[in-house]
Design an enzyme around this catalytic site. Structure first.
Site, PDB file in Angstrom:
ATOM      1  N   ARG A  69      -6.520  26.175  -4.298  1.00  0.00           N
ATOM      2  CA  ARG A  69      -6.083  25.323  -4.050  1.00  0.00           C
ATOM      3  C   ARG A  69      -5.793  24.565  -5.303  1.00  0.00           C
ATOM      4  O   ARG A  69      -6.354  24.263  -6.333  1.00  0.00           O
ATOM      5  CB  ARG A  69      -6.892  24.088  -2.984  1.00  0.00           C
ATOM      6  CG  ARG A  69      -7.206  24.211  -1.722  1.00  0.00           C
ATOM      7  CD  ARG A  69      -5.636  24.642  -1.511  1.00  0.00           C
ATOM      8  NE  ARG A  69      -6.187  24.879   0.245  1.00  0.00           N
ATOM      9  CZ  ARG A  69      -5.542  25.212   1.070  1.00  0.00           C
ATOM     10  NH1 ARG A  69      -3.993  24.964   0.861  1.00  0.00           N
ATOM     11  NH2 ARG A  69      -5.431  25.479   2.531  1.00  0.00           N
ATOM     12  N   PRO A  83      -8.740   8.475   3.359  1.00  0.00           N
ATOM     13  CA  PRO A  83      -8.255   6.610   4.644  1.00  0.00           C
ATOM     14  C   PRO A  83      -7.598   6.306   3.229  1.00  0.00           C
ATOM     15  O   PRO A  83      -7.199   5.014   3.895  1.00  0.00           O
ATOM     16  CB  PRO A  83      -9.348   6.786   4.997  1.00  0.00           C
ATOM     17  CG  PRO A  83     -10.137   7.684   4.764  1.00  0.00           C
ATOM     18  CD  PRO A  83     -10.022   8.769   4.123  1.00  0.00           C
ATOM     19  N   GLY A  84      -8.011   6.273   2.371  1.00  0.00           N
ATOM     20  CA  GLY A  84      -7.251   4.451   1.617  1.00  0.00           C
ATOM     21  C   GLY A  84      -6.048   5.685   0.872  1.00  0.00           C
ATOM     22  O   GLY A  84      -5.009   4.774  -0.242  1.00  0.00           O
ATOM     23  N   LEU A  91      -1.760  22.810   9.241  1.00  0.00           N
ATOM     24  CA  LEU A  91      -0.388  21.890   9.694  1.00  0.00           C
ATOM     25  C   LEU A  91      -0.613  21.535  10.581  1.00  0.00           C
ATOM     26  O   LEU A  91       0.301  22.808  11.211  1.00  0.00           O
ATOM     27  CB  LEU A  91       0.406  21.468   8.617  1.00  0.00           C
ATOM     28  CG  LEU A  91       0.440  21.523   6.750  1.00  0.00           C
ATOM     29  CD1 LEU A  91       1.280  21.963   5.986  1.00  0.00           C
ATOM     30  CD2 LEU A  91      -0.148  20.636   6.695  1.00  0.00           C
ATOM     31  N   GLU A 146      -4.582  33.340  10.113  1.00  0.00           N
ATOM     32  CA  GLU A 146      -4.947  33.667   9.040  1.00  0.00           C
ATOM     33  C   GLU A 146      -6.602  34.222   8.802  1.00  0.00           C
ATOM     34  O   GLU A 146      -6.839  34.612   7.928  1.00  0.00           O
ATOM     35  CB  GLU A 146      -5.525  32.027   8.639  1.00  0.00           C
ATOM     36  CG  GLU A 146      -4.380  31.342   7.568  1.00  0.00           C
ATOM     37  CD  GLU A 146      -5.510  29.221   7.159  1.00  0.00           C
ATOM     38  OE1 GLU A 146      -6.002  29.750   6.896  1.00  0.00           O
ATOM     39  OE2 GLU A 146      -4.300  28.958   6.560  1.00  0.00           O
ATOM     40  N   GLU A 197      -2.037  32.136   0.612  1.00  0.00           N
ATOM     41  CA  GLU A 197      -2.578  33.033   2.071  1.00  0.00           C
ATOM     42  C   GLU A 197      -2.419  34.076   1.602  1.00  0.00           C
ATOM     43  O   GLU A 197      -3.641  34.805   2.289  1.00  0.00           O
ATOM     44  CB  GLU A 197      -1.928  32.494   3.193  1.00  0.00           C
ATOM     45  CG  GLU A 197      -1.737  31.065   3.399  1.00  0.00           C
ATOM     46  CD  GLU A 197      -1.840  31.265   5.533  1.00  0.00           C
ATOM     47  OE1 GLU A 197      -0.672  31.440   5.822  1.00  0.00           O
ATOM     48  OE2 GLU A 197      -1.516  29.890   5.624  1.00  0.00           O
ATOM     49  N   GLU A 242      -3.864  28.963  13.679  1.00  0.00           N
ATOM     50  CA  GLU A 242      -3.788  29.441  12.190  1.00  0.00           C
ATOM     51  C   GLU A 242      -5.005  30.431  12.600  1.00  0.00           C
ATOM     52  O   GLU A 242      -5.311  30.800  11.366  1.00  0.00           O
ATOM     53  CB  GLU A 242      -4.726  27.847  12.409  1.00  0.00           C
ATOM     54  CG  GLU A 242      -3.849  26.718  11.470  1.00  0.00           C
ATOM     55  CD  GLU A 242      -2.508  27.385  10.675  1.00  0.00           C
ATOM     56  OE1 GLU A 242      -2.816  27.660   9.849  1.00  0.00           O
ATOM     57  OE2 GLU A 242      -1.480  26.612  11.005  1.00  0.00           O
ATOM     58  N   ALA A 282      -7.411  27.262   8.610  1.00  0.00           N
ATOM     59  CA  ALA A 282      -7.074  25.112   8.768  1.00  0.00           C
ATOM     60  C   ALA A 282      -5.387  25.538   8.370  1.00  0.00           C
ATOM     61  O   ALA A 282      -4.660  26.250   7.633  1.00  0.00           O
ATOM     62  CB  ALA A 282      -7.612  24.569   7.997  1.00  0.00           C
ATOM     63  N   ARG A 287       0.590  -1.300  -0.267  1.00  0.00           N
ATOM     64  CA  ARG A 287      -0.011  -0.415   0.415  1.00  0.00           C
ATOM     65  C   ARG A 287       0.840   1.164  -0.043  1.00  0.00           C
ATOM     66  O   ARG A 287       1.964   1.195   0.668  1.00  0.00           O
ATOM     67  CB  ARG A 287      -1.014  -0.341   1.460  1.00  0.00           C
ATOM     68  CG  ARG A 287      -2.061  -1.686   1.470  1.00  0.00           C
ATOM     69  CD  ARG A 287      -3.344  -0.561   0.095  1.00  0.00           C
ATOM     70  NE  ARG A 287      -4.241  -1.898   0.070  1.00  0.00           N
ATOM     71  CZ  ARG A 287      -4.051  -2.612  -1.081  1.00  0.00           C
ATOM     72  NH1 ARG A 287      -3.062  -2.964  -1.750  1.00  0.00           N
ATOM     73  NH2 ARG A 287      -4.746  -3.708  -0.527  1.00  0.00           N
ATOM     74  N   GLU A 288       0.787   2.404  -1.120  1.00  0.00           N
ATOM     75  CA  GLU A 288       1.353   3.343  -0.963  1.00  0.00           C
ATOM     76  C   GLU A 288       0.579   4.082  -0.571  1.00  0.00           C
ATOM     77  O   GLU A 288      -0.351   4.711  -0.938  1.00  0.00           O
ATOM     78  CB  GLU A 288       2.282   3.597  -2.932  1.00  0.00           C
ATOM     79  CG  GLU A 288       3.098   3.109  -3.471  1.00  0.00           C
ATOM     80  CD  GLU A 288       3.209   2.704  -4.680  1.00  0.00           C
ATOM     81  OE1 GLU A 288       3.219   3.808  -4.663  1.00  0.00           O
ATOM     82  OE2 GLU A 288       4.182   1.867  -5.129  1.00  0.00           O
ATOM     83  N   GLU A 337      -3.228  11.653   6.758  1.00  0.00           N
ATOM     84  CA  GLU A 337      -3.792  12.379   7.328  1.00  0.00           C
ATOM     85  C   GLU A 337      -5.536  12.719   8.298  1.00  0.00           C
ATOM     86  O   GLU A 337      -6.471  12.250   7.725  1.00  0.00           O
ATOM     87  CB  GLU A 337      -4.124  13.855   6.249  1.00  0.00           C
ATOM     88  CG  GLU A 337      -4.620  14.726   6.825  1.00  0.00           C
ATOM     89  CD  GLU A 337      -4.987  16.483   5.586  1.00  0.00           C
ATOM     90  OE1 GLU A 337      -4.858  17.652   6.143  1.00  0.00           O
ATOM     91  OE2 GLU A 337      -5.243  15.676   4.614  1.00  0.00           O
TER      92      GLU A 337
END
Length: 203
Positions: free
Chosen positions: A71, A122-123, A85, A104, A152, A100, A83, A44-45, A127
């Site tokens: 984006r 999730p596949g 990281l 922001e 930003e 954040e 939002a 799984r990658e 994250e």
């Protein structure tokens, strides 16, 4: 399943017999795991991601703050909540959310609640995003404001009635996952009189 059963996602570890770094990225990495399942080993990658937080900031009129941001992977300007990281060492989740919100949106919140948590894809990625509700908002003093750059720098803030944001999600006009999850979770929490939420405090 009976009516008394509660659906819950269950953590489960599988043996990883091989782990490889395929690409070291600027923000996240691409990795490959050989995982031992019941019927054999599979490869799984996936994107190895540091995680993120998002903030549903509501004012006294139950308007939610959304920010327009380009984006590039999806070639869209999306309406998103503040939002970012989890890229500061040893920073707890709500403190990251407060950072954040200040960076922001130039806002400080007097009260915080944990609103929702989800895996973004999730596949293909590990994250995990935690969404917080922030209220009792005040502006960051002008002299202390963060200087925004890159995508930003072009952020445009709007205050949207929560009901209008919900309608935008349901109608398919708003696509950012933190917006979809956060707005619907906030609307559901409001229906319950905001009961059941866990209040938290930034460090």
């Amino acid at each position: 399943m009976s009516g008394d059963d509660v659906l819950v996602d269950v953590p489960r570890e599988r043996d990883v017999v091989d782990h490889r770094l395929l690409h070291a990225g600027r923000v996240w990495d691409l990795v490959s795991d050989t995982v031992r399942l019941d019927d054999g080993d599979v490869v799984r990658e996936y994107v190895d991601h540091p995680g993120a937080v998002a903030v549903i900031a509501l004012d006294d009129e139950d308007r939610v703050l959304l920010l327009s941001q380009y984006r590039h992977p999806v070639r869209h300007v999306l309406w998103e909540p503040p939002a970012g990281l989890l890229d500061v060492a040893d920073e707890d989740l709500v403190t990251a959310a407060a950072r954040e919100l200040a960076e922001e949106a130039d806002l400080v919140a007097g009260r915080w609640w944990r609103l929702a948590e989800y895996f973004s894809s999730p596949g293909g990625s590990d994250e995990r995003i935690t969404v917080f509700l922030a209220r009792d908002l005040t502006p960051v003093p002008e002299a202390d404001r963060y200087v925004r750059g890159e995508e930003e720098a072009d952020i445009v803030p709007v205050w949207v009635p929560l009901d209008d944001a919900v309608e935008g999600v349901v109608a398919g006009r708003l696509h950012c996952p933190t917006t979809v999850v956060g707005v619907l979770a906030a609307a559901n929490a409001r229906l319950a009189g905001w009961s059941g939420l866990t209040e938290v405090t930034p460090a």
